[in-house]
Motif scaffolding. Structure first.
Motif, PDB file in Angstrom:
ATOM      1  N   ASN A   1       0.822  -1.210   0.000  1.00 31.70           N
ATOM      2  CA  ASN A   1       0.000   0.000   0.000  1.00 31.70           C
ATOM      3  C   ASN A   1       0.858   1.263   0.000  1.00 31.70           C
ATOM      4  OD1 ASN A   1      -2.392  -1.443  -0.079  1.00 31.70           O
ATOM      5  ND2 ASN A   1      -2.629  -1.456   2.143  1.00 31.70           N
ATOM      6  N   THR A   2       1.903   1.277   0.782  1.00 33.04           N
ATOM      7  CA  THR A   2       2.809   2.426   0.812  1.00 33.04           C
ATOM      8  C   THR A   2       3.470   2.626  -0.544  1.00 33.04           C
ATOM      9  OG1 THR A   2       3.256   2.153   3.168  1.00 33.04           O
ATOM     10  CG2 THR A   2       4.900   3.373   1.883  1.00 33.04           C
ATOM     11  N   MET A   3       3.989   1.557  -1.096  1.00 26.40           N
ATOM     12  CA  MET A   3       4.672   1.647  -2.393  1.00 26.40           C
ATOM     13  C   MET A   3       3.704   2.022  -3.509  1.00 26.40           C
ATOM     14  SD  MET A   3       7.879   1.144  -1.819  1.00 26.40           S
ATOM     15  CE  MET A   3       8.497   0.910  -3.479  1.00 26.40           C
ATOM     16  N   ASN A   4       2.525   1.472  -3.479  1.00 28.61           N
ATOM     17  CA  ASN A   4       1.526   1.731  -4.513  1.00 28.61           C
ATOM     18  C   ASN A   4       1.102   3.202  -4.507  1.00 28.61           C
ATOM     19  OD1 ASN A   4       0.019   0.558  -6.664  1.00 28.61           O
ATOM     20  ND2 ASN A   4      -1.811   0.674  -5.392  1.00 28.61           N
ATOM     21  N   ASP A   5       1.124   3.832  -3.334  1.00 31.31           N
ATOM     22  CA  ASP A   5       0.787   5.253  -3.226  1.00 31.31           C
ATOM     23  C   ASP A   5       1.893   6.154  -3.762  1.00 31.31           C
ATOM     24  OD1 ASP A   5      -1.657   4.683  -2.080  1.00 31.31           O
ATOM     25  OD2 ASP A   5      -0.992   5.072  -0.014  1.00 31.31           O
ATOM     26  N   GLU A   6       3.137   5.679  -3.717  1.00 31.03           N
ATOM     27  CA  GLU A   6       4.278   6.535  -4.049  1.00 31.03           C
ATOM     28  C   GLU A   6       4.923   6.245  -5.400  1.00 31.03           C
ATOM     29  OE1 GLU A   6       7.067   6.571  -0.815  1.00 31.03           O
ATOM     30  OE2 GLU A   6       5.456   6.759   0.669  1.00 31.03           O
ATOM     31  N   TYR A   7       4.651   5.092  -5.988  1.00 34.15           N
ATOM     32  CA  TYR A   7       5.298   4.683  -7.240  1.00 34.15           C
ATOM     33  C   TYR A   7       4.249   4.266  -8.261  1.00 34.15           C
ATOM     34  CZ  TYR A   7       9.680   4.674  -4.640  1.00 34.15           C
ATOM     35  OH  TYR A   7      10.766   5.050  -3.896  1.00 34.15           O
ATOM     36  N   ASP A   8       4.685   4.055  -9.473  1.00 35.87           N
ATOM     37  CA  ASP A   8       3.818   3.596 -10.549  1.00 35.87           C
ATOM     38  C   ASP A   8       3.142   2.292 -10.132  1.00 35.87           C
ATOM     39  OD1 ASP A   8       2.660   2.891 -13.023  1.00 35.87           O
ATOM     40  OD2 ASP A   8       4.545   2.109 -13.795  1.00 35.87           O
ATOM     41  N   SER A   9       1.819   2.290 -10.110  1.00 34.59           N
ATOM     42  CA  SER A   9       1.088   1.119  -9.614  1.00 34.59           C
ATOM     43  C   SER A   9       1.320  -0.123 -10.480  1.00 34.59           C
ATOM     44  CB  SER A   9      -0.406   1.411  -9.489  1.00 34.59           C
ATOM     45  OG  SER A   9      -0.972   1.691 -10.740  1.00 34.59           O
TER      46      SER A   9
ATOM     47  N   THR B   1      13.644   0.371  -7.410  1.00 32.02           N
ATOM     48  CA  THR B   1      12.305   0.290  -6.820  1.00 32.02           C
ATOM     49  C   THR B   1      12.175  -0.956  -5.959  1.00 32.02           C
ATOM     50  OG1 THR B   1      11.418   1.467  -8.747  1.00 32.02           O
ATOM     51  CG2 THR B   1       9.829   0.367  -7.305  1.00 32.02           C
TER      52      THR B   1
ATOM     53  N   TYR C   1      11.267  -1.204  -2.040  1.00 33.25           N
ATOM     54  CA  TYR C   1      10.135  -2.054  -1.667  1.00 33.25           C
ATOM     55  C   TYR C   1      10.548  -3.070  -0.595  1.00 33.25           C
ATOM     56  CZ  TYR C   1       5.603  -4.332  -2.846  1.00 33.25           C
ATOM     57  OH  TYR C   1       4.328  -4.834  -2.837  1.00 33.25           O
TER      58      TYR C   1
ATOM     59  N   GLU D   1      10.982  -1.388   2.653  1.00 31.55           N
ATOM     60  CA  GLU D   1       9.680  -1.065   3.242  1.00 31.55           C
ATOM     61  C   GLU D   1       9.077  -2.297   3.927  1.00 31.55           C
ATOM     62  OE1 GLU D   1       6.745   1.325   4.534  1.00 31.55           O
ATOM     63  OE2 GLU D   1       8.464   2.041   3.371  1.00 31.55           O
TER      64      GLU D   1
END
Length: 112
Positions: free
Chosen positions: A30-38, A86, A90, A93
C-alpha cells in the motif's frame, strides 16, 4: 515481541506468524503503490515478491528474493536500473513493516 529469536522465527513463521507476515507485505504494498507507478508495484509484487522469503537474523529482518528478480518482471515499461532501485526500496519497506509489527527495533534506529 522483542525477544524474537532467529531459529524460532524460521520454525514458526508460517504457522504462528503468517498473519503478521501478510500484514507487513500488504502495508508495504500500500505504501509503495501510493508513491510509485502502480503497474510497476503490482508487477514486483506478483512476479518477484510472491516468491520472496522473510528471514530474521542478528536482530534484523531481511527479504530473500528469488534468483534474477529483475529478469522476472514483465509487462511494465521500466529499465533494469529503475526495477532494481524500486525493488530495493520495496524490500526495505517490507523489512520496516516487519520490524514494526514484530516490535523489534532496527539496529540502525538506535541512538549511538
Amino acid at each position: 515481541m522483542a525477544d524474537l529469536d532467529p531459529e524460532t522465527f524460521e520454525e514458526e513463521k508460517y504457522r504462528d506468524h503468517f498473519t503478521q507476515l501478510q500484514r507487513a507485505y500488504k502495508n508495504a504494498f500500500n505504501t509503495m503503490n501510493d508513491e510509485y507507478d502502480s503497474n510497476l508495484i503490482h508487477a514486483l509484487d506478483q512476479q518477484v515478491l510472491n516468491e520472496s522469503e522473510p528471514h530474521f537474523e542478528d536482530g534484523e529482518f531481511s527479504i530473500e528474493l528469488p534468483e534474477s528478480p529483475v529478469e522476472r518482471v514483465t509487462g511494465v515499461l521500466a529499465d533494469d536500473e529503475k526495477l532494481s532501485a524500486t525493488l530495493a526500496v520495496y524490500t526495505d519497506e517490507i523489512e520496516t513493516e516487519l520490524h514494526q509489527l514484530f516490535g523489534v527495533e532496527r539496529p540502525d534506529d538506535t541512538d549511538n
